[in-house]
Design an enzyme around this catalytic site. Structure first.
Site, PDB file in Angstrom:
ATOM      1  N   THR A 123       3.449   2.986   6.008  1.00 48.07           N
ATOM      2  CA  THR A 123       2.036   2.614   5.886  1.00 48.07           C
ATOM      3  C   THR A 123       1.220   3.596   6.702  1.00 48.07           C
ATOM      4  O   THR A 123       1.650   3.973   7.797  1.00 48.07           O
ATOM      5  CB  THR A 123       1.758   1.168   6.374  1.00 48.07           C
ATOM      6  OG1 THR A 123       0.369   1.059   6.711  1.00 48.07           O
ATOM      7  CG2 THR A 123       2.548   0.802   7.619  1.00 48.07           C
ATOM      8  N   ARG A 155      -7.644  -1.859   8.490  1.00 49.52           N
ATOM      9  CA  ARG A 155      -8.297  -3.170   8.431  1.00 49.52           C
ATOM     10  C   ARG A 155      -8.166  -3.937   9.735  1.00 49.52           C
ATOM     11  O   ARG A 155      -9.117  -4.516  10.223  1.00 49.52           O
ATOM     12  CB  ARG A 155      -7.718  -4.012   7.284  1.00 49.52           C
ATOM     13  CG  ARG A 155      -8.510  -3.899   6.014  1.00 49.52           C
ATOM     14  CD  ARG A 155      -7.775  -4.571   4.899  1.00 49.52           C
ATOM     15  NE  ARG A 155      -6.423  -4.019   4.770  1.00 49.52           N
ATOM     16  CZ  ARG A 155      -5.484  -4.509   3.980  1.00 49.52           C
ATOM     17  NH1 ARG A 155      -5.722  -5.570   3.273  1.00 49.52           N
ATOM     18  NH2 ARG A 155      -4.300  -3.942   3.897  1.00 49.52           N
ATOM     19  N   ASP A 169      -1.338   2.997   8.277  1.00 49.73           N
ATOM     20  CA  ASP A 169      -1.983   2.320   9.412  1.00 49.73           C
ATOM     21  C   ASP A 169      -1.176   2.351  10.710  1.00 49.73           C
ATOM     22  O   ASP A 169      -1.721   2.093  11.776  1.00 49.73           O
ATOM     23  CB  ASP A 169      -2.266   0.850   9.064  1.00 49.73           C
ATOM     24  CG  ASP A 169      -3.279   0.724   7.945  1.00 49.73           C
ATOM     25  OD1 ASP A 169      -4.033   1.682   7.731  1.00 49.73           O
ATOM     26  OD2 ASP A 169      -3.312  -0.332   7.284  1.00 49.73           O
ATOM     27  N   ASP A 177       0.747   0.179  11.893  1.00 54.73           N
ATOM     28  CA  ASP A 177       0.577  -1.096  12.602  1.00 54.73           C
ATOM     29  C   ASP A 177       1.839  -1.962  12.578  1.00 54.73           C
ATOM     30  O   ASP A 177       1.750  -3.182  12.470  1.00 54.73           O
ATOM     31  CB  ASP A 177      -0.614  -1.869  12.000  1.00 54.73           C
ATOM     32  CG  ASP A 177      -0.432  -2.122  10.511  1.00 54.73           C
ATOM     33  OD1 ASP A 177       0.470  -1.520   9.898  1.00 54.73           O
ATOM     34  OD2 ASP A 177      -1.196  -2.918   9.953  1.00 54.73           O
ATOM     35  N   ARG A 233       1.081  -4.978  -5.959  1.00 51.88           N
ATOM     36  CA  ARG A 233       1.012  -6.253  -5.229  1.00 51.88           C
ATOM     37  C   ARG A 233       1.589  -7.292  -6.190  1.00 51.88           C
ATOM     38  O   ARG A 233       1.407  -7.194  -7.401  1.00 51.88           O
ATOM     39  CB  ARG A 233      -0.435  -6.612  -4.872  1.00 51.88           C
ATOM     40  CG  ARG A 233      -1.212  -5.437  -4.294  1.00 51.88           C
ATOM     41  CD  ARG A 233      -1.214  -5.388  -2.780  1.00 51.88           C
ATOM     42  NE  ARG A 233      -1.989  -4.232  -2.328  1.00 51.88           N
ATOM     43  CZ  ARG A 233      -1.880  -3.650  -1.147  1.00 51.88           C
ATOM     44  NH1 ARG A 233      -1.015  -4.083  -0.260  1.00 51.88           N
ATOM     45  NH2 ARG A 233      -2.630  -2.640  -0.816  1.00 51.88           N
ATOM     46  N   ASP A 281       4.050  -4.576   6.385  1.00 44.93           N
ATOM     47  CA  ASP A 281       4.492  -5.877   6.896  1.00 44.93           C
ATOM     48  C   ASP A 281       4.594  -6.931   5.797  1.00 44.93           C
ATOM     49  O   ASP A 281       5.491  -7.773   5.832  1.00 44.93           O
ATOM     50  CB  ASP A 281       3.630  -6.343   8.083  1.00 44.93           C
ATOM     51  CG  ASP A 281       2.203  -6.628   7.697  1.00 44.93           C
ATOM     52  OD1 ASP A 281       1.710  -5.958   6.775  1.00 44.93           O
ATOM     53  OD2 ASP A 281       1.575  -7.496   8.318  1.00 44.93           O
ATOM     54  N   GLY A 331       0.840  -1.203   0.000  1.00 38.22           N
ATOM     55  CA  GLY A 331       0.000   0.000   0.000  1.00 38.22           C
ATOM     56  C   GLY A 331       0.873   1.249   0.000  1.00 38.22           C
ATOM     57  O   GLY A 331       1.880   1.304   0.687  1.00 38.22           O
TER      58      GLY A 331
HETATM   59  P1  ADP Z   1       2.230  -4.107   2.670  1.00 36.12           P
HETATM   60  O1  ADP Z   1       3.707  -4.175   2.489  1.00 36.12           O
HETATM   61  O2  ADP Z   1       1.712  -2.698   2.552  1.00 36.12           O
HETATM   62  O3  ADP Z   1       1.765  -4.806   3.921  1.00 36.12           O
HETATM   63  P2  ADP Z   1       1.212  -6.355   1.051  1.00 36.12           P
HETATM   64  O4  ADP Z   1       0.755  -7.138   2.220  1.00 36.12           O
HETATM   65  O5  ADP Z   1       0.317  -6.281  -0.133  1.00 36.12           O
HETATM   66  O6  ADP Z   1       1.545  -4.831   1.422  1.00 36.12           O
HETATM   67  O7  ADP Z   1       2.628  -6.961   0.581  1.00 36.12           O
HETATM   68  C1  ADP Z   1       3.322  -6.398  -0.507  1.00 36.12           C
HETATM   69  C2  ADP Z   1       3.947  -7.486  -1.338  1.00 36.12           C
HETATM   70  O8  ADP Z   1       4.911  -8.195  -0.540  1.00 36.12           O
HETATM   71  C3  ADP Z   1       3.003  -8.569  -1.829  1.00 36.12           C
HETATM   72  O9  ADP Z   1       2.329  -8.204  -3.016  1.00 36.12           O
HETATM   73  C4  ADP Z   1       3.964  -9.750  -2.091  1.00 36.12           C
HETATM   74  O10 ADP Z   1       4.628  -9.574  -3.318  1.00 36.12           O
HETATM   75  C5  ADP Z   1       4.989  -9.556  -0.962  1.00 36.12           C
HETATM   76  N1  ADP Z   1       4.687 -10.463   0.178  1.00 36.12           N
HETATM   77  C6  ADP Z   1       3.754 -10.296   1.135  1.00 36.12           C
HETATM   78  N2  ADP Z   1       3.754 -11.331   2.005  1.00 36.12           N
HETATM   79  C7  ADP Z   1       4.716 -12.187   1.577  1.00 36.12           C
HETATM   80  C8  ADP Z   1       5.225 -13.448   2.042  1.00 36.12           C
HETATM   81  N3  ADP Z   1       4.718 -14.052   3.119  1.00 36.12           N
HETATM   82  N4  ADP Z   1       6.223 -14.033   1.325  1.00 36.12           N
HETATM   83  C9  ADP Z   1       6.733 -13.436   0.224  1.00 36.12           C
HETATM   84  N5  ADP Z   1       6.290 -12.250  -0.252  1.00 36.12           N
HETATM   85  C10 ADP Z   1       5.316 -11.632   0.388  1.00 36.12           C
END
Ligand code: ADP
Length: 326
Positions: A129, A175, A131, A133, A75, A106, A14
């Protein structure tokens, strides 16, 4: 300092206001320390697709004041698979990148951790982020700007709420976490907040509505975190209107305006500090840590810890809201 020749930087997940200030700081710090710096577009997607280009000091001119991310974000489900991460590793090798700065939330850090575990690539995370969090930092980049956006919007809504004696339910992003809602509620003088961390918030709201109606409050503002179990501001408003027909209920969903806009001074300074510290951490030989702010000072936390530990809400702020909304 240890010699790392080439550093990569990406923004992922995000978006948050202040990401550009962080990219700028990483680029300039890398060049200052005589490294080459490579921008990876569209997060892990760009890493897999080899959207990687060298950046120079002018690449980040005139961006500190802008929202969004000049490197774009995406993503990338493919990065969750071993094969995806292998392609990413091949591209890092191709450009001679020996250290990576990952700016995001995260999910971004989980991905970074996997990559570094499998291929030994040192990664430094910068928490960005709205959030807030993430454990290991009191503030994430973007949180302060989003808070200011919320407060500005709620101030405007309060003008109309009070002109018509209305009860407004305003939905705020978050969320799984109520940080934005709680702090936004205090800063805007909200009468109540509904957040995922509170189990008894519906009961508290009922008590408030019954007592406030008796005291004939002219208007009331309730901030609702999108992830609260009440199912969002619309569902809650419907329920309350049925139970309390004497109230004139309205709903506003703030939505994506909370993600945009020029970053606040606080976010710009935090992003600048974190960006420079991330590069210097890489050069000192640190790996797989997140750069955060604790008691106003830069602090490093293992990436794994920052994603596994649930950040706790400041209970004193909850008590404050109870006292101030009588
Ligand atoms: P944020 O970083 O804002 O929390 P996301 O949760 O969408 O956003 O994670 C961003 C990207 O990080 C995902 O689209 C994916 O490519 C990668 N990612 C997230 N979780 C994992 C994981 N457990 N293992 C490998 N890559 C991950």
């Amino acid at each position: 300092m240890q010699k790392i020749g080439n550093i990569g930087v990406l923004t992922s997940g995000g978006d948050a206001p202040g990401m550009n200030a962080a990219i700028r700081a990483v680029v300039r710090a890398a060049i200052y320390h005589q490294c080459r710096i490579f921008g990876i577009r569209c997060g892990y997607k760009g890493l897999i697709e080899d959207q990687i280009e060298e950046m120079f000091s002018p690449s980040v001119s005139n961006v500190i004041q802008t929202g969004g991310t000049l490197l774009k974000s995406a993503r990338c489900p493919e990065f969750r698979q071993k094969e995806g991460r292998h392609k990413a590793w091949e591209n890092l090798k191709k450009h001679g990148i020996e250290g990576l700065v990952a700016i995001g939330g995260d999910g971004t850090f989980r991905g970074a951790q996997e990559l570094s575990q499998e291929y030994g690539m040192p990664v430094i995370g910068i928490p960005a982020t709205i959030d807030n969090d993430i454990s290991g930092t009191e503030y994430t980049i973007g949180y302060d700007t989003a808070l200011n956006t919320i407060v500005e919007a709620v101030d405007k809504i309060r003008d109309t709420a009070s002109a018509h004696n209305r009860l407004f339910f305003i939905e705020v992003m978050g969320r799984d976490a109520g940080f934005l809602t709680l702090r936004g509620g205090i800063a805007s003088g909200a009468e109540a907040v509904m957040i995922p961390e509170l189990q008894n918030d519906e009961e508290k709201l009922r008590n408030f509505l019954e007592s406030s109606y008796k005291k004939a409050k002219t208007s009331s503002i309730v901030l609702v975190a999108e992830g609260d179990e009440v199912g969002g501001a619309l569902r809650l408003a419907e329920k309350v209107q049925k139970e309390y027909p004497e109230y004139d209920v309205r709903v506003t969903i703030l939505g994506h305006i909370q993600r945009g806009g020029s970053p606040s001074a606080f976010d710009r300074v935090s992003a600048s500090r974190m960006g420079v510290s991330a590069v210097e951490a890489l050069l000192r030989g640190e790996k797989n840590v997140m750069v955060g702010l604790i008691n106003g000072q830069i602090a490093l936390t293992p990436l794994l810890k920052s994603v596994k530990e649930k950040k706790q809400l400041n209970r004193q702020l909850l008590e404050l809201l109870d006292i101030l909304s009588i």
